[in-house]
Design a protein around this motif. Sequence first.
Motif, PDB file in Angstrom:
ATOM      1  N   GLY A   1      35.113  91.710  -2.063  1.00  0.00           N
ATOM      2  CA  GLY A   1      36.315  90.910  -2.298  1.00  0.00           C
ATOM      3  C   GLY A   1      37.408  91.626  -3.061  1.00  0.00           C
ATOM      4  O   GLY A   1      38.568  91.592  -2.682  1.00  0.00           O
ATOM      5  N   GLY A   2      37.072  92.295  -4.167  1.00  0.00           N
ATOM      6  CA  GLY A   2      38.080  92.963  -4.968  1.00  0.00           C
ATOM      7  C   GLY A   2      38.075  92.462  -6.391  1.00  0.00           C
ATOM      8  O   GLY A   2      37.069  91.937  -6.883  1.00  0.00           O
ATOM      9  N   ILE A   3      39.209  92.633  -7.080  1.00  0.00           N
ATOM     10  CA  ILE A   3      39.337  92.225  -8.475  1.00  0.00           C
ATOM     11  C   ILE A   3      40.517  91.278  -8.619  1.00  0.00           C
ATOM     12  O   ILE A   3      41.610  91.558  -8.121  1.00  0.00           O
ATOM     13  CB  ILE A   3      39.552  93.441  -9.393  1.00  0.00           C
ATOM     14  N   ALA A   4      40.287  90.162  -9.307  1.00  0.00           N
ATOM     15  CA  ALA A   4      41.347  89.180  -9.532  1.00  0.00           C
ATOM     16  C   ALA A   4      42.198  89.598 -10.719  1.00  0.00           C
ATOM     17  O   ALA A   4      41.682  89.941 -11.778  1.00  0.00           O
ATOM     18  CB  ALA A   4      40.742  87.802  -9.776  1.00  0.00           C
ATOM     19  N   ALA A   5      43.523  89.557 -10.536  1.00  0.00           N
ATOM     20  CA  ALA A   5      44.458  89.867 -11.623  1.00  0.00           C
ATOM     21  C   ALA A   5      45.805  89.244 -11.308  1.00  0.00           C
ATOM     22  O   ALA A   5      46.316  89.375 -10.181  1.00  0.00           O
ATOM     23  CB  ALA A   5      44.613  91.380 -11.796  1.00  0.00           C
ATOM     24  N   ALA A   6      46.401  88.567 -12.290  1.00  0.00           N
ATOM     25  CA  ALA A   6      47.689  87.905 -12.097  1.00  0.00           C
ATOM     26  C   ALA A   6      48.807  88.939 -12.262  1.00  0.00           C
ATOM     27  O   ALA A   6      49.386  89.090 -13.336  1.00  0.00           O
ATOM     28  CB  ALA A   6      47.853  86.768 -13.097  1.00  0.00           C
ATOM     29  N   ILE A   7      49.103  89.666 -11.174  1.00  0.00           N
ATOM     30  CA  ILE A   7      50.099  90.742 -11.242  1.00  0.00           C
ATOM     31  C   ILE A   7      51.291  90.487 -10.316  1.00  0.00           C
ATOM     32  O   ILE A   7      52.290  91.204 -10.382  1.00  0.00           O
ATOM     33  CB  ILE A   7      49.476  92.108 -10.897  1.00  0.00           C
ATOM     34  N   GLU A   8      51.200  89.461  -9.461  1.00  0.00           N
ATOM     35  CA  GLU A   8      52.295  89.176  -8.539  1.00  0.00           C
ATOM     36  C   GLU A   8      53.349  88.310  -9.236  1.00  0.00           C
ATOM     37  O   GLU A   8      53.026  87.489 -10.104  1.00  0.00           O
ATOM     38  CB  GLU A   8      51.766  88.463  -7.300  1.00  0.00           C
ATOM     39  N   ALA A   9      54.606  88.477  -8.855  1.00  0.00           N
ATOM     40  CA  ALA A   9      55.691  87.652  -9.403  1.00  0.00           C
ATOM     41  C   ALA A   9      55.384  86.177  -9.166  1.00  0.00           C
ATOM     42  O   ALA A   9      54.982  85.771  -8.074  1.00  0.00           O
ATOM     43  CB  ALA A   9      57.011  88.033  -8.738  1.00  0.00           C
ATOM     44  N   GLY A  10      55.543  85.381 -10.208  1.00  0.00           N
ATOM     45  CA  GLY A  10      55.269  83.952 -10.110  1.00  0.00           C
ATOM     46  C   GLY A  10      53.872  83.562 -10.543  1.00  0.00           C
ATOM     47  O   GLY A  10      53.596  82.388 -10.781  1.00  0.00           O
ATOM     48  N   ASP A  11      52.969  84.545 -10.623  1.00  0.00           N
ATOM     49  CA  ASP A  11      51.613  84.268 -11.086  1.00  0.00           C
ATOM     50  C   ASP A  11      51.531  84.587 -12.579  1.00  0.00           C
ATOM     51  O   ASP A  11      52.319  85.375 -13.106  1.00  0.00           O
ATOM     52  CB  ASP A  11      50.616  85.129 -10.314  1.00  0.00           C
TER      53      ASP A  11
ATOM     54  N   LYS B   1      54.043  98.595  -3.932  1.00  0.00           N
ATOM     55  CA  LYS B   1      53.432  97.753  -4.966  1.00  0.00           C
ATOM     56  C   LYS B   1      51.993  97.424  -4.575  1.00  0.00           C
ATOM     57  O   LYS B   1      51.643  97.441  -3.391  1.00  0.00           O
ATOM     58  CB  LYS B   1      54.220  96.454  -5.132  1.00  0.00           C
ATOM     59  N   LEU B   2      51.182  97.125  -5.583  1.00  0.00           N
ATOM     60  CA  LEU B   2      49.810  96.717  -5.284  1.00  0.00           C
ATOM     61  C   LEU B   2      49.823  95.485  -4.384  1.00  0.00           C
ATOM     62  O   LEU B   2      50.496  94.493  -4.674  1.00  0.00           O
ATOM     63  CB  LEU B   2      49.045  96.415  -6.574  1.00  0.00           C
ATOM     64  N   ALA B   3      49.074  95.548  -3.287  1.00  0.00           N
ATOM     65  CA  ALA B   3      48.972  94.409  -2.373  1.00  0.00           C
ATOM     66  C   ALA B   3      47.925  93.440  -2.911  1.00  0.00           C
ATOM     67  O   ALA B   3      46.871  93.853  -3.394  1.00  0.00           O
ATOM     68  CB  ALA B   3      48.578  94.893  -0.981  1.00  0.00           C
ATOM     69  N   VAL B   4      48.220  92.164  -2.854  1.00  0.00           N
ATOM     70  CA  VAL B   4      47.282  91.165  -3.351  1.00  0.00           C
ATOM     71  C   VAL B   4      46.971  90.147  -2.261  1.00  0.00           C
ATOM     72  O   VAL B   4      47.852  89.755  -1.487  1.00  0.00           O
ATOM     73  CB  VAL B   4      47.824  90.434  -4.610  1.00  0.00           C
ATOM     74  N   GLY B   5      45.692  89.746  -2.185  1.00  0.00           N
ATOM     75  CA  GLY B   5      45.266  88.742  -1.221  1.00  0.00           C
ATOM     76  C   GLY B   5      44.806  87.491  -1.940  1.00  0.00           C
ATOM     77  O   GLY B   5      44.674  87.463  -3.163  1.00  0.00           O
ATOM     78  N   ARG B   6      44.555  86.447  -1.154  1.00  0.00           N
ATOM     79  CA  ARG B   6      44.095  85.184  -1.734  1.00  0.00           C
ATOM     80  C   ARG B   6      42.651  84.926  -1.323  1.00  0.00           C
ATOM     81  O   ARG B   6      42.244  85.257  -0.211  1.00  0.00           O
ATOM     82  CB  ARG B   6      44.982  84.032  -1.251  1.00  0.00           C
ATOM     83  N   GLU B   7      41.886  84.359  -2.231  1.00  0.00           N
ATOM     84  CA  GLU B   7      40.515  83.962  -1.940  1.00  0.00           C
ATOM     85  C   GLU B   7      40.292  82.530  -2.409  1.00  0.00           C
ATOM     86  O   GLU B   7      41.160  81.924  -3.039  1.00  0.00           O
ATOM     87  CB  GLU B   7      39.514  84.927  -2.593  1.00  0.00           C
ATOM     88  N   ALA B   8      39.112  82.016  -2.081  1.00  0.00           N
ATOM     89  CA  ALA B   8      38.812  80.608  -2.312  1.00  0.00           C
ATOM     90  C   ALA B   8      39.059  80.182  -3.750  1.00  0.00           C
ATOM     91  O   ALA B   8      38.691  80.874  -4.696  1.00  0.00           O
ATOM     92  CB  ALA B   8      37.356  80.326  -1.942  1.00  0.00           C
TER      93      ALA B   8
END
Length: 538
Positions: free
Chosen positions: A52-62, A112-119
């Motif tokens: 899955g990866g690592i969760a981190a609030a790095i996107e604008a708005g998060d 920029k680091l790409a971020v995905g969404r998970e459950a």
Amino acid sequence: MAHGNIVDAGDVLIVGAGLAGLFTALKLAPRPVTVLAGAPIGDGASSAWAQGGIAAAIEAGDTPEAHAADTIAAGAGIVDEDAALSIAREAAIRIEDLLRLGVPFDRDIEGKLAVGREAAHSHRRIVHVKGDQAGKAIMQALVAAVRATPSIRVMEGLSAYELAVEDGRAVGVFARPAHAATAPQPLLIKARALVLASGGVGQLFAVTTNPLEARGEGVAMAARAGALIADPEFVQFHPTAIAGPRDPAPLVTEALRGEGAILIDNMGRRFMAAIHEDAELGPRDIVARAIFREIEAGRGAFLDARAALGSRFPDAFPTVYKSCLALGIDPVRQPIPVAPAAHYHMGGIHVDARGRSTIAGLWACGEVASTGMHGANRLASNSLLEAIVFGARIAADIEGAVPGARAGVHIAPPMLASAMPLDAPMVAQLRQIMTAHVGVERHAAGLAFALGEIARLERAAGPSSLFGNIATTAKLIAAAAFAREESRGGHYRSDFTRARAPWRHRSYITLKDASRIAEAAVAEASPAAGEIAAQAGA
């Protein structure tokens, strides 16, 4: 420096060479550190398999606050909110650490680091590597960094099986060759600070996504030494492992459902939409139980990515694609048969915000520890984050907390009667018992039966430390599950199907507590437990 059957590891000994252990070692550099690894470093770690990866609030708005709120919601009422928020706030710093170590996280067209969404995440905040290869890439970077760091000594091919404790303080471990066919002389590896980063408990169950090394020995070693264990009943079953003969079962990452793959039965009927408002992206425990019930009803369960991904599947999720092909499944054209599998242990050695256990001189991080962040149900991609945050915290804490050199350590070595192999019949029996009665769905009679069987196998095995550790952790999980008379998160009781307010708290248990619960449960077992025993041929 070795002397007889004693090895002096010096300042810090880290047991385990997954993400938590290696990151801690790197954060301690240039302080001398010894890392103990049963398998070549990186090979026996669940971290390397994390898709899955690592969760981190790095996107604008998060924000870290939003990340913590999602973590708290997923944890079903018993998350340590301070732990969740503080870990979320450290996430961006730790991602930068990994980037400096050379982890090639995916980036968007702007760099920029790409971020995905998970459950159960409210934002896109999961950093990946090539879709589903984050764990592998992170471990490759860490292994290379460890190999290039002169202050880190790696002792491969040795497994710890007992803590060495003197005057109430952990002073090292007793170890044995990891793959010895006969019982060797005990080897004492002593150190002034001990960090357990030995991984999870998946191999206590017959169906698991975890590597062979994930058999719960770290929890058992700490518990046998008197450490407090937290939340052991909460085992997360990943909803979507590939159903089939492979052990461990190949994982089908949640990110496929994030990209629109749906769950169907053998008639092609989508079943999750009627069960949870988030359908396939509902909490893992709910999805796992839904799949379990479809399978129990004879309808089977399949993950269908044909419409969502189609021909993009091989490039988007190469690891899952290769696993499918190896089992004769073409996910571009066919739904993937799936089943729940033991995946992650929310419980473990109770640690404080610095990673300290209740035993002086003993720290713990990664899956073997219980920080309170996950509560009753881990939020996707929070485990790798927790491992690196606590690895950094432990390294900082050890800097100011390790005493000077001690006089000679005099501890009688524990008896090691045999080096029972992992495929021994008793281990196989235990795994079947745990899956059948301490798995996705539980009830009092089944748990009492399981506790009785664990005790029977323990007696039959005699003083074999390998099986003793496996049985100890199984007992802790089953006893805490018997005591918690409600359903919450990863713990589901078919005889107590709802969460109950008096149980809205974490569990804290010692091995003595677990033994007391087990004895009472077996002594007061209902007739239903006898029926289970008869059905099992006991």
